[in-house]
Design a protein around this motif. Structure first.
Motif, short mmCIF file in Angstrom:
data_model
loop_
_atom_site.label_atom_id
_atom_site.label_comp_id
_atom_site.label_asym_id
_atom_site.label_seq_id
_atom_site.Cartn_x
_atom_site.Cartn_y
_atom_site.Cartn_z
N GLN A 176 0.83 -1.20 0.00
CA GLN A 176 0.00 0.00 0.00
C GLN A 176 0.88 1.26 0.00
OE1 GLN A 176 -1.92 1.18 3.67
NE2 GLN A 176 -3.88 1.49 2.61
N SER A 177 1.90 1.28 0.85
CA SER A 177 2.79 2.44 0.93
C SER A 177 3.54 2.65 -0.38
CB SER A 177 3.79 2.26 2.08
OG SER A 177 3.11 2.14 3.32
N THR A 178 3.98 1.54 -1.00
CA THR A 178 4.69 1.63 -2.28
C THR A 178 3.81 2.26 -3.35
OG1 THR A 178 6.00 -0.32 -1.72
CG2 THR A 178 5.91 0.31 -4.04
N TYR A 179 2.54 1.89 -3.38
CA TYR A 179 1.59 2.44 -4.35
C TYR A 179 1.51 3.96 -4.23
CZ TYR A 179 -3.00 3.63 -6.33
OH TYR A 179 -4.03 4.21 -7.02
N TYR A 180 1.34 4.44 -3.01
CA TYR A 180 1.18 5.89 -2.82
C TYR A 180 2.49 6.64 -3.02
CZ TYR A 180 -3.60 5.18 -1.30
OH TYR A 180 -4.93 4.87 -1.27
N LYS A 181 3.61 6.01 -2.72
CA LYS A 181 4.90 6.66 -2.97
C LYS A 181 5.11 6.84 -4.48
CE LYS A 181 7.18 4.93 1.20
NZ LYS A 181 8.17 3.97 1.75
N ARG A 182 4.79 5.81 -5.24
CA ARG A 182 4.94 5.91 -6.70
C ARG A 182 3.94 6.91 -7.26
NH1 ARG A 182 5.34 -0.13 -9.11
NH2 ARG A 182 5.34 1.12 -11.05
N LEU A 183 2.76 6.92 -6.68
CA LEU A 183 1.71 7.83 -7.16
C LEU A 183 2.11 9.28 -6.94
CD1 LEU A 183 -1.17 7.66 -8.37
CD2 LEU A 183 -2.05 7.82 -6.04
N LEU A 184 2.78 9.54 -5.81
CA LEU A 184 3.16 10.90 -5.45
C LEU A 184 4.61 11.23 -5.82
CD1 LEU A 184 1.49 10.98 -1.93
CD2 LEU A 184 0.65 12.10 -3.99
N ALA A 185 5.28 10.25 -6.47
CA ALA A 185 6.68 10.43 -6.88
C ALA A 185 7.58 10.73 -5.67
CB ALA A 185 6.80 11.53 -7.92
N LEU A 186 7.34 9.99 -4.59
CA LEU A 186 8.13 10.15 -3.38
C LEU A 186 9.26 9.13 -3.36
CD1 LEU A 186 5.29 10.55 -0.71
CD2 LEU A 186 6.75 12.36 -1.63
N PRO A 187 10.36 9.43 -2.69
CA PRO A 187 11.44 8.44 -2.55
C PRO A 187 10.94 7.21 -1.80
CG PRO A 187 12.17 10.64 -1.87
CD PRO A 187 10.69 10.72 -2.05
N GLN A 188 11.46 6.05 -2.17
CA GLN A 188 11.05 4.82 -1.50
C GLN A 188 11.48 4.80 -0.03
OE1 GLN A 188 9.06 2.22 -2.54
NE2 GLN A 188 8.66 3.68 -4.20
N ALA A 189 12.44 5.65 0.33
CA ALA A 189 12.92 5.71 1.71
C ALA A 189 11.99 6.53 2.61
CB ALA A 189 14.32 6.30 1.75
N THR A 190 10.93 7.12 2.04
CA THR A 190 9.99 7.91 2.84
C THR A 190 9.38 7.04 3.94
OG1 THR A 190 9.43 9.24 0.90
CG2 THR A 190 7.90 9.31 2.76
N ASN A 191 9.33 7.59 5.14
CA ASN A 191 8.80 6.84 6.28
C ASN A 191 7.33 6.47 6.05
OD1 ASN A 191 7.29 6.93 9.11
ND2 ASN A 191 9.43 6.36 9.49
N ASN A 192 7.03 5.17 6.18
CA ASN A 192 5.67 4.68 5.91
C ASN A 192 4.64 5.24 6.90
OD1 ASN A 192 6.60 3.17 3.77
ND2 ASN A 192 6.82 1.29 4.94
N ALA A 193 5.03 5.32 8.18
CA ALA A 193 4.09 5.84 9.18
C ALA A 193 3.75 7.29 8.91
CB ALA A 193 4.69 5.67 10.58
N ALA A 194 4.77 8.07 8.53
CA ALA A 194 4.54 9.48 8.22
C ALA A 194 3.66 9.63 6.98
CB ALA A 194 5.88 10.19 8.00
N LEU A 195 3.85 8.74 6.01
CA LEU A 195 3.03 8.76 4.80
C LEU A 195 1.57 8.49 5.13
CD1 LEU A 195 2.91 8.80 1.64
CD2 LEU A 195 3.19 6.31 1.75
#
Length: 408
Positions: A52-71
């Motif tokens: 789920q976190s990977t989907y939204y990171k790719r959707l928002l063009a965020l780095p994969q290292a972005t903290n999942n809890a913060a996301l």
């Protein structure tokens, strides 16, 4: 593969609707991931959260290292396990039941302590957060992470829910029985235990707490851990009729009783009974008629008087099992009562009474009680065992006389 397809599809969206993008994930990726989940349960929820976190990171063009809890907190995402809880809550009509308690329940709008802006949560989600806390005793940070909210929001939801529940239901679903109800309760007790005019069973239990910074010694009980001493009166159907939950763990059951509203107002709370029984025999060997009042039964920690009976006949010991089973079912459903919570000690009385209200509601609604909860409860209580009862030698002459008539 499904994740990549979903991202490609979203990139072609003409609408900027965020809800549409979130719904696409639930309709495509989640369906595949949760296939046969009724078999494997929720053991792999952590892996699902990564997807789920990977989907939204790719959707928002965020780095994969972005903290999942913060996301999740930033997007207000609910984890799979918590979403499963909410769906189960809805499917089994538990939200309907809980909502109807307050006809309907209206939790005040919560605001962020930092920004003072309103936190826009549905009533349904607020109730789910509060019930999840009471039923699981999970830490604030764990629940916040699961429901995609902040810790302060979880705290506000729990306290608002308990406050509204108490304001609306003390005196209704948690209330002392009137004359007609006393008559019915006494009749059922007599059918089950062969003892006349019992309207309740009294006992105490200790709820472990986080020790306060000031006065911690007062809350330390005879087992050495900090707790709140709780007193309750239960009827024959495991329903709580009165709860006192404001005494520190060092208090003896008798002192908790003396400080309770029941003790101070028992002359007006306990209705008059017109029941007459054959009592002790007189000099002519004839049974004397005795006008028997309504009374409650307790263990050796309580005084013997004309409205509390103790220490006679095997039937009394058997009847007292009712309150022990009620406490067991209460704690089995609401784990916050046998685990040490991160709640402030001064908020725990409201939580305890709220759990009593919810317990009564699910008992009245004939909700199934899972015996496996007792296994978990017994294991959890081994860490915080109940203190031994101390014998109370305060016995009145009227109590002795009444006991003699009943035992005759």
């Amino acid at each position: 593969m499904a994740l990549g397809t979903a991202v490609q599809t979203v990139s072609k969206f003409k609408s900027d609707s965020w809800e549409g993008r979130a719904k696409l994930f639930d309709c495509t990726v989640s369906v595949i991931l949760l296939y046969a989940s009724e078999v494997w349960g929720l053991r792999y929820c952590d892996s699902l959260e990564i997807v789920q976190s990977t989907y939204y990171k790719r959707l928002l063009a965020l780095p994969q290292a972005t903290n999942n809890a913060a996301l999740r907190l930033g997007l207000g995402l609910v984890t799979r396990s918590c979403k499963y809880f909410i769906q189960s809550f809805q499917t089994r009509n538990r939200f309907h039941y809980t909502n109807s308690l307050n006809g309907p329940i209206k939790i005040p709008q919560t605001t962020s302590p930092s920004s003072h802006l309103p936190i826009r949560l549905s009533v349904e989600k607020k109730i789910a957060i509060a019930v999840y806390k009471l039923a699981s005793c999970a830490e604030y940070r764990v629940i916040a992470k699961g429901f995609g909210v902040s810790k302060s929001t979880v705290c506000l939801c729990v306290h608002s829910f308990c406050k509204v529940l108490i304001e609306n239901q003390v005196g209704k679903i948690l209330s002392w029985p009137n004359a007609l109800e006393c008559e019915r309760i006494a009749s059922r007790f007599e059918q089950k235990f062969k003892l006349p005019n019992i309207i309740g069973v009294i006992d105490g239990t200790h709820v472990p707490i986080k020790p306060p910074q000031d006065g911690a010694a007062d809350f330390r009980n005879r087992k050495g851990y900090s707790s709140i001493a709780v007193q309750a009166i239960v009827d024959d159907q495991y329903l709580f009729k009165n709860i006192t939950a404001r005494n520190p763990g060092c208090a003896h059951d008798a002192s908790v009783l003396r400080g309770s509203s029941l003790y101070k107002n028992h002359n007006t709370l306990i209705p008059e009974s017109h029941r007459e029984i054959d009592g002790i025999y007189n000099a002519s060997n004839e049974a004397m008629l005795f006008k028997l009042p309504y009374y409650i039964i307790g263990d050796a920690a309580y005084p013997l008087c004309n409205w509390i009976m103790k220490n006679y006949r095997d039937e009394l010991t058997v009847a007292r099992i009712v309150v022990e089973q009620a406490f067991g079912r209460l704690k089995g459903r609401w784990r916050i009562l046998y685990k040490k919570s991160d709640l402030d000690v001064y908020n725990m009385p409201h939580v305890i009474i709220s759990c009593g209200i919810l317990h009564n509601f699910v008992e009245i609604s004939k909700q199934r009680y899972n015996s496996s909860w007792d296994v978990e409860r017994i294991h959890g209580e081994s860490e915080y065992p109940q203190p031994e009862q101390m014998y109370n030698r305060q016995n009145s002459s009227s109590g002795h006389l009444m006991r003699d008539h009943i035992c005759a």
